[in-house]
Write a protein that holds these residues in place. Sequence first.
Motif, PDB file in Angstrom:
ATOM      1  N   ILE A   6      -5.182   5.671 -11.798  1.00 55.32           N
ATOM      2  CA  ILE A   6      -4.057   5.271 -11.716  1.00 55.32           C
ATOM      3  C   ILE A   6      -2.642   6.119 -12.000  1.00 55.32           C
ATOM      4  N   ASN A   7      -1.803   7.327 -11.100  1.00 56.32           N
ATOM      5  CA  ASN A   7      -1.228   8.039 -12.006  1.00 56.32           C
ATOM      6  C   ASN A   7       0.512   7.034 -11.606  1.00 56.32           C
ATOM      7  N   GLU A   8       0.552   6.467 -10.585  1.00 55.31           N
ATOM      8  CA  GLU A   8       2.366   6.288 -10.610  1.00 55.31           C
ATOM      9  C   GLU A   8       2.028   5.133 -10.047  1.00 55.31           C
ATOM     10  N   VAL A   9       3.233   3.815 -10.092  1.00 55.35           N
ATOM     11  CA  VAL A   9       3.227   3.102  -9.311  1.00 55.35           C
ATOM     12  C   VAL A   9       4.478   2.548  -8.865  1.00 55.35           C
ATOM     13  N   GLU A  10       4.956   2.884  -7.635  1.00 52.69           N
ATOM     14  CA  GLU A  10       6.308   1.966  -7.442  1.00 52.69           C
ATOM     15  C   GLU A  10       6.299   0.846  -6.778  1.00 52.69           C
ATOM     16  N   LEU A  11       6.421  -0.691  -7.593  1.00 50.89           N
ATOM     17  CA  LEU A  11       6.277  -1.237  -6.997  1.00 50.89           C
ATOM     18  C   LEU A  11       8.692  -2.557  -6.377  1.00 50.89           C
ATOM     19  N   ASN A  12       9.083  -1.259  -6.657  1.00 46.25           N
ATOM     20  CA  ASN A  12      10.326  -2.393  -6.507  1.00 46.25           C
ATOM     21  C   ASN A  12      11.195  -0.902  -5.899  1.00 46.25           C
ATOM     22  N   PRO A  13      10.648  -0.125  -4.667  1.00 45.90           N
ATOM     23  CA  PRO A  13      11.941   1.108  -4.746  1.00 45.90           C
ATOM     24  C   PRO A  13      13.130   0.533  -3.740  1.00 45.90           C
ATOM     25  N   ALA A  14      13.222   1.244  -3.791  1.00 49.86           N
ATOM     26  CA  ALA A  14      15.142   0.916  -3.209  1.00 49.86           C
ATOM     27  C   ALA A  14      15.301   0.021  -1.858  1.00 49.86           C
ATOM     28  N   GLY A  15      15.909  -1.031  -1.143  1.00 48.38           N
ATOM     29  CA  GLY A  15      15.980  -1.725  -0.041  1.00 48.38           C
ATOM     30  C   GLY A  15      14.877  -2.720  -0.109  1.00 48.38           C
ATOM     31  N   ASP A  16      14.286  -2.663   1.249  1.00 45.47           N
ATOM     32  CA  ASP A  16      13.399  -3.745   1.488  1.00 45.47           C
ATOM     33  C   ASP A  16      11.488  -3.230   0.731  1.00 45.47           C
ATOM     34  N   ASP A  17      10.984  -3.917  -0.085  1.00 41.12           N
ATOM     35  CA  ASP A  17       9.875  -3.647  -0.782  1.00 41.12           C
ATOM     36  C   ASP A  17       8.587  -3.778   0.744  1.00 41.12           C
ATOM     37  N   SER A  18       9.070  -4.508   1.818  1.00 37.08           N
ATOM     38  CA  SER A  18       7.312  -4.625   2.444  1.00 37.08           C
ATOM     39  C   SER A  18       7.303  -3.333   3.011  1.00 37.08           C
ATOM     40  N   GLY A  19       5.652  -2.479   3.073  1.00 42.03           N
ATOM     41  CA  GLY A  19       5.881  -1.534   3.666  1.00 42.03           C
ATOM     42  C   GLY A  19       6.134   0.098   3.183  1.00 42.03           C
ATOM     43  N   ASN A  20       7.093  -0.403   1.872  1.00 47.60           N
ATOM     44  CA  ASN A  20       7.157   1.036   0.803  1.00 47.60           C
ATOM     45  C   ASN A  20       7.250   0.748  -0.483  1.00 47.60           C
ATOM     46  N   GLU A  21       5.803  -0.139  -0.773  1.00 48.69           N
ATOM     47  CA  GLU A  21       5.224  -0.063  -1.937  1.00 48.69           C
ATOM     48  C   GLU A  21       4.279   0.972  -2.053  1.00 48.69           C
ATOM     49  N   TRP A  22       3.915   1.548  -3.578  1.00 47.53           N
ATOM     50  CA  TRP A  22       3.154   2.584  -2.986  1.00 47.53           C
ATOM     51  C   TRP A  22       2.891   2.990  -4.101  1.00 47.53           C
ATOM     52  N   VAL A  23       0.847   3.218  -4.333  1.00 51.56           N
ATOM     53  CA  VAL A  23       0.316   3.262  -5.611  1.00 51.56           C
ATOM     54  C   VAL A  23      -0.540   4.548  -5.600  1.00 51.56           C
ATOM     55  N   GLU A  24       0.126   5.601  -6.527  1.00 54.37           N
ATOM     56  CA  GLU A  24      -0.477   7.026  -6.715  1.00 54.37           C
ATOM     57  C   GLU A  24      -2.532   7.015  -7.456  1.00 54.37           C
ATOM     58  N   LEU A  25      -2.868   8.158  -6.882  1.00 53.92           N
ATOM     59  CA  LEU A  25      -4.138   7.871  -7.915  1.00 53.92           C
ATOM     60  C   LEU A  25      -3.798   9.427  -8.052  1.00 53.92           C
ATOM     61  N   TYR A  26      -4.978  10.205  -9.224  1.00 55.75           N
ATOM     62  CA  TYR A  26      -4.965  11.246  -9.211  1.00 55.75           C
ATOM     63  C   TYR A  26      -6.286  11.104  -9.749  1.00 55.75           C
ATOM     64  N   SER A  27      -6.693  12.458  -8.813  1.00 59.52           N
ATOM     65  CA  SER A  27      -8.572  13.040  -9.371  1.00 59.52           C
ATOM     66  C   SER A  27      -8.159  14.354  -9.213  1.00 59.52           C
ATOM     67  N   ALA A  28      -9.341  15.189 -10.427  1.00 59.40           N
ATOM     68  CA  ALA A  28      -9.506  17.073 -10.311  1.00 59.40           C
ATOM     69  C   ALA A  28     -10.847  16.574  -9.325  1.00 59.40           C
ATOM     70  N   GLU A  29     -11.529  16.108  -8.942  1.00 58.59           N
ATOM     71  CA  GLU A  29     -12.964  16.249  -8.290  1.00 58.59           C
ATOM     72  C   GLU A  29     -12.479  15.452  -6.699  1.00 58.59           C
ATOM     73  N   GLU A  30     -13.323  16.126  -5.937  1.00 67.22           N
ATOM     74  CA  GLU A  30     -13.382  14.993  -5.081  1.00 67.22           C
ATOM     75  C   GLU A  30     -13.506  13.409  -4.705  1.00 67.22           C
ATOM     76  N   ILE A  31     -13.173  12.533  -4.043  1.00 67.56           N
ATOM     77  CA  ILE A  31     -13.573  11.165  -4.607  1.00 67.56           C
ATOM     78  C   ILE A  31     -13.989  11.153  -3.033  1.00 67.56           C
ATOM     79  N   ASP A  32     -14.982  10.223  -2.589  1.00 67.17           N
ATOM     80  CA  ASP A  32     -15.010   9.924  -1.724  1.00 67.17           C
ATOM     81  C   ASP A  32     -15.028   7.936  -1.743  1.00 67.17           C
TER      82      ASP A  32
END
Length: 142
Positions: A26-52
Amino acid sequence: MKKEVIAIGLLVVFIINLSSVLAIRINEVELNPAGDDSGNEWVELYSAEEIDLQGWRLINGDDGVFDLDGSFKGFYIVEFPSQWLDNKDEKVILKDYENKTIDKTDVFADSSNNEKPGSFARAGFLNLRLKMMRIIVQKKRK
């Protein structure tokens, strides 16, 4: 004999550290974006390898489950179609297809209601991404 034990110990530490660098995280998490949270929250993952991601999932602090799918290498943004994260006392856990915890955040909060995911960002990867973005911007200016 003592040197051999030390050498084996150092090799084990090296292998463990190498696997943690190459593993998905888990690289970054946005749990309180500007405006409405619904549909605007996200989690960024990172991998140096191909991941299924077939069978992988994210779990939030309320034990909500979000199933993942597809595959990627590098940065991958998971966007939630509705509000899935709380603005305080939140955590995110990444589980693989065997239900093994691969990565998790500490409990954190974001009361800023802005576009900055500073509430949870791993500095090394964030700095790398910012450098990459600067290079792209500089190339576009030329």
